[in-house]
Design an enzyme around this catalytic site. Structure first.
Site, PDB file in Angstrom:
ATOM      1  N   LYS A  64      -5.192  -3.498   3.767  1.00  0.00           N
ATOM      2  CA  LYS A  64      -5.284  -4.981   3.203  1.00  0.00           C
ATOM      3  C   LYS A  64      -3.981  -5.447   3.955  1.00  0.00           C
ATOM      4  O   LYS A  64      -4.396  -7.003   4.782  1.00  0.00           O
ATOM      5  CB  LYS A  64      -4.496  -4.844   1.628  1.00  0.00           C
ATOM      6  N   GLU A  90      -2.619  -4.599  -6.445  1.00  0.00           N
ATOM      7  CA  GLU A  90      -1.396  -5.237  -6.488  1.00  0.00           C
ATOM      8  C   GLU A  90      -1.316  -6.778  -5.933  1.00  0.00           C
ATOM      9  O   GLU A  90      -2.503  -6.272  -4.356  1.00  0.00           O
ATOM     10  CB  GLU A  90       0.171  -4.090  -5.224  1.00  0.00           C
ATOM     11  N   ARG A 113     -11.082   7.804  -1.734  1.00  0.00           N
ATOM     12  CA  ARG A 113     -11.376   6.199  -1.768  1.00  0.00           C
ATOM     13  C   ARG A 113     -12.134   5.525  -0.586  1.00  0.00           C
ATOM     14  O   ARG A 113     -13.274   6.696  -0.478  1.00  0.00           O
ATOM     15  CB  ARG A 113     -10.172   5.677  -0.791  1.00  0.00           C
TER      16      ARG A 113
HETATM   17  P1  ATP Z   1      -4.787  -0.588   0.866  1.00  0.00           P
HETATM   18  O1  ATP Z   1      -4.789   0.456   1.008  1.00  0.00           O
HETATM   19  O2  ATP Z   1      -6.073  -1.210   1.018  1.00  0.00           O
HETATM   20  O3  ATP Z   1      -4.055  -2.601   0.741  1.00  0.00           O
HETATM   21  P2  ATP Z   1      -4.262  -0.638  -2.179  1.00  0.00           P
HETATM   22  O4  ATP Z   1      -4.265   0.713  -2.766  1.00  0.00           O
HETATM   23  O5  ATP Z   1      -2.434  -0.766  -1.247  1.00  0.00           O
HETATM   24  O6  ATP Z   1      -4.901  -0.952  -1.033  1.00  0.00           O
HETATM   25  P3  ATP Z   1      -3.735  -1.944  -4.066  1.00  0.00           P
HETATM   26  O7  ATP Z   1      -3.897  -3.417  -4.552  1.00  0.00           O
HETATM   27  O8  ATP Z   1      -2.403  -0.486  -4.762  1.00  0.00           O
HETATM   28  O9  ATP Z   1      -4.078  -1.541  -2.959  1.00  0.00           O
HETATM   29  O10 ATP Z   1      -5.235  -0.848  -5.444  1.00  0.00           O
HETATM   30  C1  ATP Z   1      -5.590  -0.898  -6.636  1.00  0.00           C
HETATM   31  C2  ATP Z   1      -6.225  -0.800  -6.912  1.00  0.00           C
HETATM   32  O11 ATP Z   1      -8.208   0.229  -6.106  1.00  0.00           O
HETATM   33  C3  ATP Z   1      -5.962   0.922  -7.271  1.00  0.00           C
HETATM   34  O12 ATP Z   1      -5.734   2.057  -8.008  1.00  0.00           O
HETATM   35  C4  ATP Z   1      -6.626   2.075  -5.485  1.00  0.00           C
HETATM   36  O13 ATP Z   1      -6.740   2.821  -5.844  1.00  0.00           O
HETATM   37  C5  ATP Z   1      -7.365   1.044  -5.075  1.00  0.00           C
HETATM   38  N1  ATP Z   1      -8.595   1.268  -4.336  1.00  0.00           N
HETATM   39  C6  ATP Z   1      -7.746   0.612  -3.089  1.00  0.00           C
HETATM   40  N2  ATP Z   1      -8.591   0.866  -2.167  1.00  0.00           N
HETATM   41  C7  ATP Z   1      -9.648   1.619  -2.570  1.00  0.00           C
HETATM   42  C8  ATP Z   1     -10.812   2.188  -1.765  1.00  0.00           C
HETATM   43  N3  ATP Z   1     -10.771   2.098  -0.529  1.00  0.00           N
HETATM   44  N4  ATP Z   1     -11.551   2.962  -2.388  1.00  0.00           N
HETATM   45  C9  ATP Z   1     -11.928   2.949  -3.406  1.00  0.00           C
HETATM   46  N5  ATP Z   1     -10.397   2.392  -4.433  1.00  0.00           N
HETATM   47  C10 ATP Z   1      -9.217   1.921  -4.259  1.00  0.00           C
HETATM   48 MG    MG Z   2      -1.081   0.485  -3.462  1.00  0.00          MG
END
Ligand code: ATP
Ligand code: MG
Length: 568
Positions: free
Chosen positions: A282, A44, A272
């Site tokens: 984020k 995102e 994760r």
């Molecule tokens: P955050 O919780 O940091 O805001 P998010 O999941 O909202 O992260 P996205 O931009 O939606 O951020 O994530 C893009 C991809 O990265 C998704 O497929 C998500 O599952 C993966 N991802 C995000 N954080 C992690 C993590 N800590 N470990 C592994 N994969 C991750």
């Molecule tokens: Mg997300």
């Protein structure tokens, strides 16, 4: 269920397939996959990527590489209020830097807004979606708790015709934000709360970074994500564990639009990545930036990819880390030491060794001719002969590290002290005779003599002395600034305290700026992100703030591999 994972998997161990590889290998027996897979990385664009994303990138691109497949980069831009083009650009830069390429397979969920809208109308016509006039709070309240059935909306049984009319009017901007939503008609007493008539569309009179003002209704992530995977014919949609409970909903949506004979996206979840002494959301990273706890997204203390890059981490080190972490089915916290171990592994091979003195004190070699200067040939990297050697100037006055000298040392101090000898790396053995102090008792000069025969390679160069010091020639050295970093948080799990905000654990000493450093002349004008080993001190790299007048270096990591030692 937080556990500490402190062990490096044995290098020689035959790699077993991880559970995702097992699933894929099983799937590939089915001819519908045509011997290939398609994965995606779906960020995102509402912040910079962090090391957790790096893990996901390495996994998605890595699986595709292994199984003769491809990977799509898809920006999940369904929430226009938080998204910015700056983030799109930084995300692309970071993925490329990590060493992965999606070619022309760059997509945006917003590219599918028309298709998603059409499918929403189909669901309405088929009686599987309805327009609800209740407020978001009311809807959320009436979902109740998993232990009791939810309360059905009074608008749940509107006719498809009425729903279609209202939905079209939502799209046509006839209503205010929050006045109406579109909901899937599933099951208000499902034990899975995500199935209790989730919201599919909400009204948002907000400009979108790509679709402009075309839309004032936007699909919810849970409706858009799975459908976007299917539109792209993603074969394996790999995401983090928290989405496991969303999977039945994604399947439900897919059931209503799936076309026979097409690859049906399979979602599988892995744990994760969490690392101790940092935060990995984020939202929190954005907060650290906005409230100036750090100097931007690429602050070298941040767990962002851009921060790690500026700190001196290499793509290879991050890929190695992702590989060592592996894929787990249970949440855990990885020791920061593993990441540091990985960057040492890589930098040891690639970083040339150089001389830098961070806290200089002057040595005067009394028996060395005043105007003489020599060039000492030194090897750049004992781990890699191809890096060759360079000439290092030596003269009567040199700098050594202040803490490499003690006036009144304990027995086990093997560095310089009155009456003792040390070797100057690549040069001579010197003996300390006296010190000069200022009025306050601070040492300003250390007077030594050298033995000409002990010159590196000379007749007496093999003479045994206990200590070897790094040094720079005073008149040839250049001034530099060096930034030392420590952990950004002083608590192992800053996020893990119920009654305390993670910001309370910010380490006040996480940045130390040294402005009086002396470095060897070959470090003049090095480009940002050039890696070095400062001998005996650690791995460093040139910072983006560097100038010809004042070179600036960041410490990537110290030399000592305390993490590996602990685990031997
Ligand atoms: P955050 O919780 O940091 O805001 P998010 O999941 O909202 O992260 P996205 O931009 O939606 O951020 O994530 C893009 C991809 O990265 C998704 O497929 C998500 O599952 C993966 N991802 C995000 N954080 C992690 C993590 N800590 N470990 C592994 N994969 C991750
Ligand atoms: Mg997300």
């Amino acid at each position: 269920m937080v556990e500490n994972k402190n062990t490096v998997p044995e290098e020689k161990e035959v790699k077993k397939l991880n559970f995702l590889e097992q699933i894929i290998e099983e799937d590939l027996k089915n001819p519908i996959y045509n011997n290939t897979i398609l994965t995606r990385f779906p960020p995102e664009p509402n912040g910079y990527l962090h090391i957790g994303h790096a893990k996901s990138i390495c996994l998605n691109f890595g699986l595709a590489q292994k199984y003769n497949g491809l990977t799509n980069l898809r920006f999940d831009d369904t929430n226009p209020s938080k998204e910015e083009t700056e983030y799109v650009e930084s995300i692309k830069e970071d993925i490329h830097w990590l060493g992965f390429d999606w070619g022309d397979r760059e997509f945006f969920a917003s590219d599918y807004f028309d298709q998603l809208y059409e499918w929403a109308e189909k669901l309405i016509r088929d009686g599987y979606a309805y327009v609800d006039d209740q407020s978001a709070e009311q809807i959320s309240k009436n979902r109740m708790t998993p232990q009791e059935p939810g309360i059905e909306s009074p608008f749940r049984n509107r006719t498809p015709e009425e729903n279609l009319d209202l939905f079209r009017r939502m799209k046509a901007s006839e209503f205010k934000e929050g006045e109406r939503v579109l909901r899937a008609k599933i099951n208000m007493s499902s034990p899975n709360m995500h199935m209790r008539d989730p919201i599919m569309y909400r009204i948002m009179h907000v400009h979108h970074h790509r679709t402009g003002d075309k839309w004032c209704i936007y699909p919810m992530y849970d409706y858009a994500h799975g459908q976007s995977d299917y539109i792209e014919r993603i074969s394996h949609s790999i995401c983090t564990l928290e989405f496991e409970v969303h999977r039945p909903l994604y399947d439900w949506f897919l059931d209503h639009v799936y076309e026979e004979g097409t690859v049906r996206t399979k979602q599988r979840e892995f744990a994760r990545l969490n690392i101790n002494y940092t935060v990995m959301s984020k939202r929190k990273l954005l907060e650290l930036v906005k409230d100036n706890h750090v100097n931007g997204w690429d602050d070298p203390r941040m767990p962002t990819i851009s921060g790690l890059r500026r700190r001196g981490y290499t793509p290879a080190s991050i890929r190695l880390f992702a590989e060592k972490v592996g894929v787990a089915k249970r949440d855990n916290i990885i020791d920061m030491g593993l990441l540091e171990y990985c960057v040492r592994e890589d930098l040891n091979k690639i970083a040339p060794r150089v001389m830098a003195v961070l806290d200089p004190v002057k040595i005067v070699i009394d028996n060395y001719p005043d105007d003489k200067a020599e060039e000492m040939e030194v090897i750049n990297n004992p781990e890699d002969e191809t890096q060759g050697s360079r000439m290092l100037p030596f003269s009567k006055e040199i700098y050594i590290e202040r803490n490499d000298f003690m006036e009144d040392p304990p027995k086990k101090f093997f560095r310089l002290a009155p009456g003792r000898e040390v070797r100057l790396k690549g040069a001579y053995i010197i003996m300390c005779n006296s010190v000069v102090k200022d009025d306050e008792g601070h040492i300003t000069e250390i007077h030594c003599t050298y033995d000409e025969d002990t010159r590196s390679g000379g007749p007496a160069s093999n003479r045994k002395v206990k200590g070897t010091l790094h040094w720079v020639s005073a008149k040839h050295a250049i001034d530099a600034e060096v930034r030392l970093y420590d952990r950004l948080f002083s608590d192992e799990n800053p996020d893990g305290h119920k009654d305390k905000d993670y910001k309370e654990f910010i380490n006040p000493d996480s940045l130390q700026v040294l402005t009086n450093c002396k470095v060897e002349p070959s470090l003049k004008d090095t480009k940002p992100l050039t890696h070095f080993q400062f001998q005996r001190l650690g791995y460093f790299c040139t910072d983006k703030d560097t100038t010809a007048e004042k070179p600036v270096f960041n410490r990537t990591v110290t030399l000592r591999d305390s993490w590996a030692k602990k685990n031997k």
